[in-house]
Design a protein around this motif. Sequence first.
Motif, PDB file in Angstrom:
ATOM      1  N   ALA A 147       0.882  -0.882  -0.330  1.00 44.34           N
ATOM      2  CA  ALA A 147       0.180   0.035   0.326  1.00 44.34           C
ATOM      3  C   ALA A 147       0.733   1.145  -0.140  1.00 44.34           C
ATOM      4  O   ALA A 147       0.456   2.281  -1.557  1.00 44.34           O
ATOM      5  CB  ALA A 147      -0.505  -0.252   1.400  1.00 44.34           C
ATOM      6  N   PHE A 148       1.816   1.406   1.049  1.00 43.35           N
ATOM      7  CA  PHE A 148       2.823   2.319   0.726  1.00 43.35           C
ATOM      8  C   PHE A 148       3.813   2.381  -0.288  1.00 43.35           C
ATOM      9  O   PHE A 148       4.033   4.311  -1.024  1.00 43.35           O
ATOM     10  CB  PHE A 148       3.985   2.848   2.486  1.00 43.35           C
ATOM     11  N   ASN A 149       3.684   1.331  -0.988  1.00 45.64           N
ATOM     12  CA  ASN A 149       4.754   1.317  -2.529  1.00 45.64           C
ATOM     13  C   ASN A 149       3.543   1.780  -3.546  1.00 45.64           C
ATOM     14  O   ASN A 149       4.151   2.915  -4.686  1.00 45.64           O
ATOM     15  CB  ASN A 149       5.080  -0.171  -2.888  1.00 45.64           C
ATOM     16  N   GLU A 150       2.147   2.188  -2.992  1.00 45.51           N
ATOM     17  CA  GLU A 150       1.585   2.679  -4.408  1.00 45.51           C
ATOM     18  C   GLU A 150       1.133   3.306  -4.175  1.00 45.51           C
ATOM     19  O   GLU A 150       1.052   4.472  -4.862  1.00 45.51           O
ATOM     20  CB  GLU A 150      -0.208   1.468  -4.642  1.00 45.51           C
ATOM     21  N   PHE A 151       1.715   4.264  -2.645  1.00 40.26           N
ATOM     22  CA  PHE A 151       1.091   5.581  -1.931  1.00 40.26           C
ATOM     23  C   PHE A 151       2.127   6.230  -2.822  1.00 40.26           C
ATOM     24  O   PHE A 151       2.762   7.352  -3.650  1.00 40.26           O
ATOM     25  CB  PHE A 151       1.250   5.655  -0.933  1.00 40.26           C
ATOM     26  N   GLY A 152       3.959   6.155  -2.908  1.00 42.96           N
ATOM     27  CA  GLY A 152       5.019   7.089  -2.990  1.00 42.96           C
ATOM     28  C   GLY A 152       4.704   6.795  -4.674  1.00 42.96           C
ATOM     29  O   GLY A 152       5.481   7.452  -5.218  1.00 42.96           O
TER      30      GLY A 152
END
Length: 311
Positions: A25-30
């Motif tokens: 999820a944080f990878n997608e946000f970044g």
Amino acid sequence: MGIFYESIGFNGWAICLFVLFSLMAFNEFGRSTKWGGIVLFIVLPILLTIFVWPTTAAPGNEYGTGTWFNWVKTYSALAGCIWFMGLRYLPKLVKKRWAICVPAIILAVNILEAAIRDFQCFSYGAWNGASVDNLWVMSGPWNIMNGIAGLLNIIAICGWAGIFISKNETKDMIWPDMIWPWIIAYDLWNFAYTYNCIADHSFYCGLVLLLSCTIPAFFIKRGAWLQHRAQTLALWIMFVMTIPQFADKIAPVATTHNKVAFFSASLISLIANIALVVYQFSKIRKNKFNVLKDEMYTDTNAYKEVVESNR
């Protein structure tokens, strides 16, 4: 978990899945927003470097996060994320040939760091296992085998000259020649490295972390494996540097400390990377490729699908 890990209960699997999906999820946000990347990989690390890590990752701490390797790995992963953002958001930069070779250099350096660490763990002579820098390791031929596998994986890095930025809104860094044979060989090598060198942390920083970038590479944004890898690696290392007791006390998953497990992981890694290099060099010889200019897998469906969906 067979010969590799001690049994994991329901809570352990729940935490594992939470970590996996959080990283994705944080990878997608970044990945999906410019400001998300800036906050996660520039602003946050600066704050943590000043206010948190001098305490939680101090040299000699009981969780092993204060070693030179941990600090180097943290900033090399962040450097990769920042450079990739530069390529993605600065159109003039990606047009320069020297600039697009940097991702390959960063990748090679990261693998080399780990290969050196494998050889270093062998030099400890901990043939029956020992705690070194507050991390449990067991020296053996597997360190040499997997160190060689890492060097072979570096040799097999190819097609960096074909890197380009996708035309969609996320502006992903696409490396179409980095298709599944190399990714799988890398995953097998990296898992064996974590198992050899940070054994009782390897369930998360090996298995779970590798899944967090490999799943997006195959099912969310194909062709962007290195971008996924750099970002999830940076996220995980920042988390571990901040909460170093996670893998030891909060949610430990211990290895079996079985020599057969160490040997098996490294043997599979070595065989996979030998096969990759042999196959790739056969293509180079057959097609008379220039490894500094040519892409190796342009004839494959995997390559063609990545290019067609991003250009």
